[in-house]
Design an enzyme around this catalytic site. Structure first.
Site, PDB file in Angstrom:
ATOM      1  N   GLY A 239       0.637  -1.105  -0.488  1.00  0.00           N
ATOM      2  CA  GLY A 239      -0.018   0.337  -0.444  1.00  0.00           C
ATOM      3  C   GLY A 239       1.062   1.234  -0.322  1.00  0.00           C
ATOM      4  N   THR A 241       3.007   4.148   0.989  1.00  0.00           N
ATOM      5  CA  THR A 241       4.298   4.738   1.847  1.00  0.00           C
ATOM      6  C   THR A 241       4.042   5.361   3.414  1.00  0.00           C
ATOM      7  OG1 THR A 241       6.234   4.709  -0.054  1.00  0.00           O
ATOM      8  CG2 THR A 241       6.831   6.359   2.309  1.00  0.00           C
ATOM      9  N   VAL A 243       0.812   4.529   5.189  1.00  0.00           N
ATOM     10  CA  VAL A 243       0.757   3.871   6.026  1.00  0.00           C
ATOM     11  C   VAL A 243       1.400   3.034   6.147  1.00  0.00           C
ATOM     12  CG1 VAL A 243      -1.634   1.940   6.369  1.00  0.00           C
ATOM     13  CG2 VAL A 243      -2.331   3.723   5.558  1.00  0.00           C
ATOM     14  N   GLU A 261       5.358  -3.485   0.342  1.00  0.00           N
ATOM     15  CA  GLU A 261       5.949  -2.814  -0.789  1.00  0.00           C
ATOM     16  C   GLU A 261       5.056  -1.835  -0.958  1.00  0.00           C
ATOM     17  OE1 GLU A 261       4.507  -2.843  -4.863  1.00  0.00           O
ATOM     18  OE2 GLU A 261       3.906  -4.429  -3.825  1.00  0.00           O
ATOM     19  N   CYS A 295       1.308   1.521  -8.030  1.00  0.00           N
ATOM     20  CA  CYS A 295       2.574   1.610  -7.804  1.00  0.00           C
ATOM     21  C   CYS A 295       3.769   1.691  -8.532  1.00  0.00           C
ATOM     22  CB  CYS A 295       3.011   1.259  -6.425  1.00  0.00           C
ATOM     23  SG  CYS A 295       3.525  -0.990  -6.503  1.00  0.00           S
TER      24      CYS A 295
END
Length: 485
Positions: A239, A241, A243, A261, A295
């Site tokens: 998810g 960065t 969080v 990741e 992402c």
């Protein structure tokens, strides 16, 4: 109630339940799941309480006692059967992801096919986990090093590629003998339910994989309860960065390892000897595939001064051909993404950036829709220079030397993926060695993830690796045993 077989898929609009100990659980507490395209409620989904967390953890902990002893061939056969079931249920599974995320059928099929490949790939790797018998200093002693699963794993997966990332988050842990709790995205709960449904139909024992989700307001409470639970031994999260930092901090407080990741700000370097037609198509796809909500999406294109003008024309042509006015405006997961991207563009343009393609002020049929936009003339004072847009926005930079290209490419907290376009492999490899990312793709787009290759980032894009042998090794730890002859 047992898991539904494939020929009795849930009725349209039916609430999405949990999976706990192999059974569907239908609590009274629910939240609404809304279609990004229409703004209408697709269905409701169960919303977890701390009591549900306790039940899921207990089920997983109990199942671990036997699952950790299961034979590799048993796990292999379940995964191979899961791949077959995914193919048989493809239309049903595609409908879920399209309803919940408003993606295209092409993106749905890519998700399903890649998830199938993960099942097949991991099935072939299960038996490869092995220990060793090293030689020790004392000739009257022997030693062995075992590789054992951790126990109960917490897997947190996002909505943007939910079959791929949902399957990946639980498949490698359970293949290594762990049990898992999947905390699925509240934006795609039916997809996460489908993953569990497929595995249970394939014969996964009760409690090995449990599923929870929750309404957004309960995120902190449920996540903290899961991470703090003593039975949870390791966490993986895919998810943002932002969080990811929270997850890492919570896990650190409880001394639990984490696999992360996170976000990206992927650069694509177009060198003066590049095949510009290929570079233009790959940069267009890398920037705007799935509305840029990946992402690994290309966020910065660094093009050599000698070919800047020609490349720009070809890029505009490629975007027009693939994503132009003849196609419907892409749909983002919510209007927040559109607002964020328009704000980034407005800030950049107000500070001197130039518009290369698109209209940042265009009004589409729905507030969740936004067409591709390309800007140039970016400076460090502009928010878009550092911020991950995670949408249909890309910035074009002109560079002249390798040093300049590398300085800009690496001037970011992120480091997930990157691309280099050149006809000289030596040049490509030289760039690849110096770019600070977990992957570099020469003459291909930044969006690239396959089962045979380890996947993960550097810097604030996370640590640890998913996929391939490294992805399986993440889920076992060593135990050293010595003995006297």
């Amino acid at each position: 109630m047992p898991a539904m077989p494939a020929d009795t898929a849930p009725a349209e609009g039916a609430p999405v339940p949990f999976f706990i100990n192999g059974k569907e659980v239908h609590p009274e507490r629910r939240f609404k799941v809304v279609s990004p395209a229409s703004g209408k409620v697709v269905h409701e989904a169960a919303s977890a309480t701390e009591g549900d967390v306790r039940a899921a953890v207990d089920a997983a902990a109990n199942a671990f006692k036997t699952w950790k002893k299961s034979l590799p061939r048993v796990r292999r056969d379940i995964f191979l059967k899961s791949a077959e079931i995914m193919e048989r249920r493809r239309d049903e599974l595609a409908r879920y992801i399209m309803d919940e995320t408003s993606c295209t059928r092409q993106w749905a099929d890519f998700n399903i096919s890649t998830a199938k490949d993960l099942f097949v790939d991991v099935a072939g790797r299960v038996a490869s986990l092995e220990g060793s018998i090293p030689t020790v200093a004392d000739p009257s002693c022997g030693a062995m090093v075992l590789r054992e699963p951790y126990g109960v794993v917490l897997a947190i997966a996002p909505w943007n590629a939910p079959y791929i990332l949902g399957v990946r988050s639980v498949l490698f842990p359970i293949a290594a003998g762990n049990t898992a709790i999947l905390k699925g995205s509240e934006l795609s709960p039916r997809v996460m339910w489908a993953i569990c449904s497929v595995l249970h139909e394939a014969g996964l024992p009760d409690g090995v994989l449990n599923l929870l989700f929750h309404e957004p307001a309960n995120a902190a409470t449920i996540t903290q309860a899961l991470i703090a639970d003593p039975e949870i031994k390791k966490i993986n999260f895919t998810g943002s960065t932002m969080v990811g930092r929270i997850i890492g901090k919570l896990a650190g407080e409880h001394l639990k390892p984490v696999l992360l990741e996170l976000g990206g700000k992927a650069p694509a370097i177009v060198w003066h000897d590049a095949d510009l037609d290929n570079a233009a198509v790959q940069c267009a796809l890398g920037s705007f595939l799935h509305s840029g909500q990946i992402c690994m999406s290309t966020e910065r294109i660094l093009v050599h001064k000698k070919v800047r003008a020609e490349f720009e024309k070809k890029l505009v042509g490629a975007i027009d051909n693939i994503f132009g006015a003849q196609h419907d405006a892409p749909v983002l997961i919510n209007s927040v993404g559109v607002t964020k991207n328009k704000k980034l563009l407005a800030d950049a343009l107000s500070k001197g950036a130039s518009l290369v393609y698109g209209d940042p002020n265009a009004h589409e049929a729905a507030p969740t829709q936004m067409r591709p936009v390309v800007i140039s003339g970016i400076t460090t004072e502009m928010d878009i220079y550092k911020t991950e847009s995670f949408g249909p926005t890309v910035s074009l930079y002109e560079i002249e030397t390798e040093e300049e290209a590398l300085r800009i490419a690496n001037d970011t907290e992120y480091g997930l993926t990157s691309a280099v376009f050149t006809e000289d492999l030596r040049t490509g490899l030289r760039f690849a060695r110096e770019i600070e990312t977990g992957a570099v793709h020469i003459n291909n787009m930044t969006v690239h993830d396959e089962t045979a290759l380890p996947h993960g980032g550097a810097k604030a894009s996370g640590y640890g690796r998913f996929n391939a042998a490294q992805g399986l090794a993440e889920w076992v730890r060593t135990k050293t045993i010595t003995y006297k002859y």
